[in-house]
Design an enzyme around this catalytic site. Structure first.
Site, short mmCIF file in Angstrom:
data_model
loop_
_atom_site.label_atom_id
_atom_site.label_comp_id
_atom_site.label_asym_id
_atom_site.label_seq_id
_atom_site.Cartn_x
_atom_site.Cartn_y
_atom_site.Cartn_z
N ASP A 483 -4.25 0.77 -10.38
CA ASP A 483 -4.42 0.56 -8.93
C ASP A 483 -3.31 -0.29 -8.35
O ASP A 483 -2.91 -0.09 -7.20
CB ASP A 483 -5.80 0.01 -8.59
CG ASP A 483 -6.14 -1.28 -9.30
OD1 ASP A 483 -5.36 -1.73 -10.16
OD2 ASP A 483 -7.21 -1.87 -9.00
N CYS A 484 -2.78 -1.24 -9.12
CA CYS A 484 -1.64 -2.02 -8.63
C CYS A 484 -0.44 -1.11 -8.38
O CYS A 484 0.26 -1.24 -7.36
CB CYS A 484 -1.25 -3.09 -9.65
SG CYS A 484 -2.50 -4.37 -9.89
#
EC number: 5.4.99.7
Length: 756
Positions: A483-484
């Site tokens: 997700d980063c």
């Protein structure tokens, strides 16, 4: 006075320490009036510690205001009266946003990130103290000023009953009560120290059965210290690392945080390492138990755990497994000729430890294995360069606030916060005024992308290729997260559409493509995305979760948050670049959408694994579905999700969800039906994007009023209850959320008003 240093250091770094943050005590820093003010902030926290358990990061805010904020004009504060929600106009929202952005710009570093508190868990700091004590460098590494602040922190977060919780808002546990008590004693606190606090802690421990009831991680640390016997631990055989990878329970198939913690644990267990005994340790053997130390039945103690700590009870099969290994396996492995196998296993484990240390520049994936790896390096060679390199990176994990010095859950949340802040600022459409913030944030994103894989053959070390990804914090911590990476890709793509003179040059196309390839490489067969790597084994392996305290730690599960972020990043990329792997990307998006649809709960929500909780995950679920092209009208899932959020809106207009939702997996309001600015922002963002205004805008007006009226006089927002979570049961602080999400939600609300 304490002073935050940014992006400095002589240690090896991939990008000249961009993103690094650490505190140093400076005798010359600050006037007497400023020192008095800092002491007032500390005293005020202590006075209110039982009603407001979360620090507000006031020391960093004070330093920023001192260095950058003096003389800055403050815009007048605005409020919306009860019953006037429909009358909120663009000017009211504009003023609120400008005040928010002006304040938030002061907190931004020159390198583009927003330093902040990423604390919350209470088992991290005591482990550091024990690790430094065992390696005989406690006083040389933590100065007198450090230890003053650590004591302050521990005492500030002691509960009324004398114990310490797993995190700052949690009820008392044996795990953190024993470790906090031990840490204080190792730093020189007397038996009756802390104005009765030590005696109160001891009473709590004894009343709950004594330290034999500490969970397995606590048993481990006490054994290393010499205040508990290794025979009272369940086995942690290093030989597991010699097994064929084809076995589903091979450590290399475990979630990376799990395997990187149990890796050094297995080394110390295999060595049966024990600290040099002294008077303090002998005294602890008397203080921590309800019966004499030499009378304790250590075999019985192996499986004892206080009910306050027992979040994940051992299945019977696990107890049988540990008993067999303890009774038959360990005696054989300690004797010739199988002791040669143990020695080989220990060497293999140390090779993996050194690989992790060197590739992470001795930061390591997190604070738990950081301290464990450091201890293993010292046990292997007490004067080694590896051990010295570890010591110089300890400060990367320490943060000082008005509640004292804490150990953070990572070396910060820098990259994650930057990616969200960029999207929040862009949502305001005030880029002409605050373009410099975006330019600096853009530079941070460009400077922290991982540009190459870990050294050698990553597969030999059970590492997923990481080129093109982004980690959670800094470039020197090269563990990329799905997700980063997706949020960083999205932020970079959005910034590439902005004028260069405002936000700087866009990222090279090659770097964006690398990010896309990394995201695509992480998709599992069921369409979902896990956190760091592909899911490598089966959920049924959770039956061997030995931790008692944490849930879902054995494999890297798929999460709606990670899957939604991947969808959003891939959709935006293929919208702007339709020629690159379009068929593969579209197929990936479709599979990911199916995963989100299948994991929706009957009430329309999704369970959040990284934030509190159903509100957080439902925002992500809706965002992912909408990004894929679904609409409120075409998707039953979106309609159910919006209905769920609307059903949880409070009378005051906001939303407020307790961390107990994560723990119990049942939606739970905050005590007194209190609203929370971040929960409110997540709900508003989801509903606005799902077109709630065309159906009934009143819930949006009421939510916006709640955010506008929550803003403080200086443009900041108040720190409220804790909102981050990991492993189902442990909460963690995201101090930037209180600024980012109200800005983002009100920015989207402002755009909505202009379109009506």
């Amino acid at each position: 006075m304490w002073r935050l240093k940014l992006s400095e250091g002589d240690e090896e770094s991939v990008n000249q320490h961009v993103g690094r943050q650490f505190w140093e005590y400076d005798n010359q820093f600050g006037t007497s009036e400023e020192r008095h003010h800092i002491n007032h902030l500390r005293s005020n926290f202590t006075l209110n510690r039982f009603s407001s358990k979360h620090s507000s990061d006031l020391l960093y805010r004070f330093q920023c205001w001192k260095e950058k904020g003096k003389g800055m004009e403050r815009l007048p504060q605005v409020k919306v009266k009860e019953g006037e929600e429909r009358l909120i106009n663009e000017e009211v929202v504009n003023v609120t946003l400008r005040r928010s952005l002006r304040f938030y710009s002061i907190l931004q570093s020159q390198d583009g990130f927003w330093p902040g508190d990423y604390g919350g868990p209470l088992f991290l700091l005591p482990a550091l103290v024990i690790g430094l004590y065992v390696t005989e460098v406690l006083d040389g590494t933590l100065t007198a000023q450090h230890q003053i602040e650590i004591r302050r922190y521990l005492y500030n977060h002691q509960n009324k009953d004398g114990g310490w919780g797993l995190h700052v808002e949690g009820n008392s546990t044996m795990f953190c009560t024993v470790l906090s008590y031990v840490a204080l004693r190792l730093m020189g606190e007397e038996l009756d120290g802390g104005d009765g606090a030590m005696e109160s802690a001891r009473s709590w421990i004894h009343h709950h059965g004594g330290a034999t009831f500490i969970p397995s991680w606590g048993k481990f640390w006490l054994s290393v210290l010499g205040a508990y016997e290794w025979s009272g631990n369940n086995p942690l055989p290093p030989e597991l690392w010699l097994l064929p990878y084809s076995l589903p329970f091979h450590p290399g198939r475990m979630w990376c945080h799990c395997r990187m913690v149990y890796l050094p644990m297995s080394y110390l267990y295999g060595r049966r390492f024990v600290c040099r005994t002294n008077g303090t340790i002998l005294s602890l053997r008397r203080e921590l138990y309800t019966i004499p130390y030499h009378h304790i039945d250590w075999d019985t103690a192996r499986n004892q755990c206080a009910k306050e700590d027992l979040y994940y009870p051992h299945p019977k099969i696990q107890d049988v497994l540990w008993s067999c290994l303890n009774k038959f396996g360990e005696p054989l492995l300690e004797r010739w000729p199988l002791n040669n196998l143990r020695n080989h296993a220990l060497q293999t484990v140390m090779q993996h430890i050194h690989y992790e240390d060197q590739n992470s520049h001795y930061i390591c994936i997190g604070p738990v294995n950081k301290v464990l790896n450091m201890l293993c390096c010292w046990v292997e060679s007490s004067n080694s360069e590896a051990f010295k390199s570890h010591l110089s990176r300890i400060k990367d994990y320490l943060w000082v606030a008005e509640d004292g010095m804490k150990m953070q859950g990572y070396n910060g949340s820098q990259l994650w916060d930057v990616t969200l802040a960029v999207q929040a600022i862009l949502a305001t459409n005030l880029v002409d005024d605050y373009g410099l913030m975006l330019k600096k944030a853009h530079n941070y994103i460009k400077n922290t992308q991982i540009r190459k894989d870990t050294s050698g053959d990553p597969g030999l070390w059970y590492r997923h290729p990481c080129k093109g990804g982004w980690g959670f914090s800094t470039g020197d911590n090269p563990w990329p997260v799905s997700d980063c990476t997706a949020e960083a890709l999205k932020a970079a793509l959005l910034l590439s559409q902005m004028p260069v003179n405002l936000v700087g040059e866009p990222m090279p196309e090659e770097h964006l493509v690398d990010a896309v390839n990394f995201i695509l490489s992480l998709q599992n067969k069921n369409g979902g995305f896990a956190s760091y790597e592909l899911t490598r084994s089966y959920p049924e392996l959770e039956v061997i979760n030995p931790s008692e305290t944490f849930g879902d730690i054995i494999i890297d599960y798929q999460y709606v948050e990670c899957t939604s972020a991947a969808i959003q990043g891939l959709v935006l990329f293929t919208t702007l670049n339709s020629s690159y792997k379009r068929k593969e990307i579209v197929g990936s998006i479709n599979k990911a959408v199916e995963f989100i649809e299948k994991t929706q709960l009957p009430d329309g929500s999704w369970y959040g694994s990284w934030g509190v909780c159903f509100t957080y995950a439902t925002w992500f679920g809706i965002k992912g579905m909408l990004a894929s092209g679904k609409t409120y009208e075409s998707s039953l899932c979106i309609r159910k999700a919006c209905g769920f959020l609307l059903s949880k809106q409070l009378c005051c207009g906001g939303w407020g969800e307790s961390y107990l939702s994560c723990q119990n997996k049942v939606y739970t309001n905050l005590p007194g039906n209190k609203s929370h600015i971040v929960n409110t922002s997540w709900a508003l963002l989801a509903l606005i994007e799902a077109g709630q205004a065309s159906r009934d805008p009143m819930p949006l007006h009421r939510g916006a009023k709640s955010l506008i009226n929550s803003q403080m006089e200086d443009g900041d927002y108040p720190q409220q209850e804790i909102l981050g979570v990991f492993n189902r049961n442990c909460m963690i602080s995201y101090s930037a959320y209180r600024n980012i999400f109200p800005i983002w939600a009100l920015g989207e609300y402002r755009k909505l008003m202009l379109s009506l």
